[in-house]
Design a protein around this motif. Structure first.
Motif, PDB file in Angstrom:
ATOM      1  N   PHE A 102     -12.819 -54.635 -62.631  1.00 25.67           N
ATOM      2  CA  PHE A 102     -13.163 -55.007 -61.263  1.00 25.67           C
ATOM      3  C   PHE A 102     -12.141 -54.453 -60.285  1.00 25.67           C
ATOM      4  O   PHE A 102     -12.450 -54.160 -59.128  1.00 25.67           O
ATOM      5  CB  PHE A 102     -13.227 -56.534 -61.138  1.00 25.67           C
ATOM      6  N   ALA A 103     -10.902 -54.326 -60.740  1.00 25.64           N
ATOM      7  CA  ALA A 103      -9.830 -53.881 -59.854  1.00 25.64           C
ATOM      8  C   ALA A 103      -9.940 -52.404 -59.508  1.00 25.64           C
ATOM      9  O   ALA A 103      -9.233 -51.923 -58.618  1.00 25.64           O
ATOM     10  CB  ALA A 103      -8.467 -54.160 -60.492  1.00 25.64           C
ATOM     11  N   ALA A 254      -8.631 -59.494 -61.199  1.00 30.33           N
ATOM     12  CA  ALA A 254      -7.970 -58.901 -62.356  1.00 30.33           C
ATOM     13  C   ALA A 254      -6.744 -59.710 -62.760  1.00 30.33           C
ATOM     14  O   ALA A 254      -6.548 -60.047 -63.933  1.00 30.33           O
ATOM     15  CB  ALA A 254      -7.576 -57.457 -62.055  1.00 30.33           C
ATOM     16  N   GLY A 255      -5.911 -60.034 -61.775  1.00 29.17           N
ATOM     17  CA  GLY A 255      -4.721 -60.828 -62.069  1.00 29.17           C
ATOM     18  C   GLY A 255      -5.070 -62.226 -62.559  1.00 29.17           C
ATOM     19  O   GLY A 255      -4.451 -62.739 -63.500  1.00 29.17           O
ATOM     20  N   THR A 256      -6.062 -62.833 -61.935  1.00 29.62           N
ATOM     21  CA  THR A 256      -6.482 -64.178 -62.335  1.00 29.62           C
ATOM     22  C   THR A 256      -7.030 -64.183 -63.755  1.00 29.62           C
ATOM     23  O   THR A 256      -6.708 -65.063 -64.562  1.00 29.62           O
ATOM     24  CB  THR A 256      -7.552 -64.710 -61.370  1.00 29.62           C
ATOM     25  N   SER A 257      -7.873 -63.199 -64.080  1.00 29.48           N
ATOM     26  CA  SER A 257      -8.475 -63.152 -65.411  1.00 29.48           C
ATOM     27  C   SER A 257      -7.426 -62.919 -66.491  1.00 29.48           C
ATOM     28  O   SER A 257      -7.522 -63.473 -67.589  1.00 29.48           O
ATOM     29  CB  SER A 257      -9.554 -62.068 -65.480  1.00 29.48           C
ATOM     30  N   CYS A 276       2.366 -54.583 -64.213  1.00 31.64           N
ATOM     31  CA  CYS A 276       1.269 -53.912 -63.514  1.00 31.64           C
ATOM     32  C   CYS A 276       0.406 -54.920 -62.755  1.00 31.64           C
ATOM     33  O   CYS A 276      -0.098 -54.628 -61.666  1.00 31.64           O
ATOM     34  CB  CYS A 276       0.415 -53.130 -64.506  1.00 31.64           C
ATOM     35  N   ALA A 277       0.248 -56.108 -63.332  1.00 35.59           N
ATOM     36  CA  ALA A 277      -0.499 -57.158 -62.642  1.00 35.59           C
ATOM     37  C   ALA A 277       0.211 -57.563 -61.358  1.00 35.59           C
ATOM     38  O   ALA A 277      -0.421 -57.827 -60.330  1.00 35.59           O
ATOM     39  CB  ALA A 277      -0.668 -58.369 -63.560  1.00 35.59           C
TER      40      ALA A 277
END
Length: 298
Positions: A102-103, A254-257, A276-277
């Motif tokens: 998604f990112a 992306a970070g949340t997942s 990277c997150a």
């Protein structure tokens, strides 16, 4: 409530909620819930949440004119399409990695938006996009999860996500009906998607379908709530933020997942992946501190 018109608030909130849907898709796949049923659950949750809002505000009405074209394309294709892909790829590549795909959508959206003549980007927004993209690519390269061997074919299918999302982001802005309510468009888009995919789901094994729904009521209930929270906020972000800003929910998701997949799902990622997150998070912060001039439809 002015914050419901604040694109930055909508961006962060939608991204966090969306990040939870990847682990949920993985759980649904583990209990063998049919993919069409999962799509129906997402659209149905959105419709259920939006219906009372429209009734109490006296906005509920049938679509008219070009609104019909919009809701027929926006619901079954630009929302249900990505949900189908997520459901298929997450069990193969992992919830965290699926979220990272998604990112990548902001870069694809930026390209399509410029081709369509939708936006003007300042240097700060470009920097934010670059940081987010670098973080997403870094996560892809540093990903080391033995639970998911990441066969090339599934990585290729997962790579379709950002392109499908970008097409939806740009289409929903280009074809936005003039003076149309975001909530009304969201309601009919998801209602039609739920109806269409319900017919497809009912065409399969009825017994297995109903048994799956009854035995996984808690999982379905949580996803209905998530979908109900995301839909109205997402359409508002589309209306007040434009396609490029909207696409950056992928960074937040992306970070949340990654976080949810690690803390709840037991997935493990190396320290470089988390660095990277953090770069993705920095990209979101830089990208939304100062709004870019993006023309929206309507």
């Amino acid at each position: 409530m002015t914050y419901l018109r604040d694109a930055r608030f909508l961006l962060v909130t939608c991204g966090i909620l969306l990040g939870f849907t990847f682990p949920m898709a993985k759980l649904a796949n583990q209990v063998a819930l049919p993919v069409t049923t999962w799509v129906v659950i997402n659209s149905l949750g959105a419709s259920i949440a939006l219906l009372p809002l429209l009734v109490f505000s006296r906005q509920l009405r049938w679509p008219k004119g070009r609104q019909w074209r919009y809701v027929l394309i926006a619901g079954p294709l630009t929302f249900a399409g990505p949900n189908l892909l997520v459901f298929l790829v997450v069990p193969k590549v992992g919830a965290g990695y699926g979220g990272v795909m998604f990112a990548l959508s902001p870069v694809c959206t930026l390209l399509l938006a410029h081709i369509a003549g939708l936006g003007q980007m300042n240097r700060q927004r470009y920097l934010g996009l670059l940081l987010g993209l670098s973080g997403a690519v870094g996560i892809s390269l540093t990903r080391d999860n033995p639970s998911f061997p990441a066969e090339p074919v599934w990585l290729l299918i997962a790579a379709l996500l950002p392109f499908v999302l970008a097409l939806g982001n740009v289409y929903r802005t280009i074809d936005w009906p003039e003076n149309a309510s975001p909530e009304l468009l969201a309601f009919w888009s998801h209602t039609l998607a739920a109806l269409i995919y319900s017919f497809i789901a009912l065409g399969s094994d009825h017994a297995a379908l109903w048994q799956g729904l009854q035995s996984n009521s808690k999982l379905i209930g949580v996803q209905l709530i998530l979908a109900g929270l995301i839909a109205p906020l997402l359409f508002r972000l589309q209306r007040f933020g434009g396609p490029v800003l909207l696409s950056q929910i992928g960074y937040v998701a992306a970070g949340t997942s990654l976080l949810v997949a690690t803390l709840i799902m037991g997935e493990r990622y190396p320290i470089l992946t988390w660095l990277c997150a953090f770069m993705i998070l920095l990209g979101v912060i830089v990208g939304v501190l100062k709004s870019a001039t993006v023309r929206t439809a309507g």
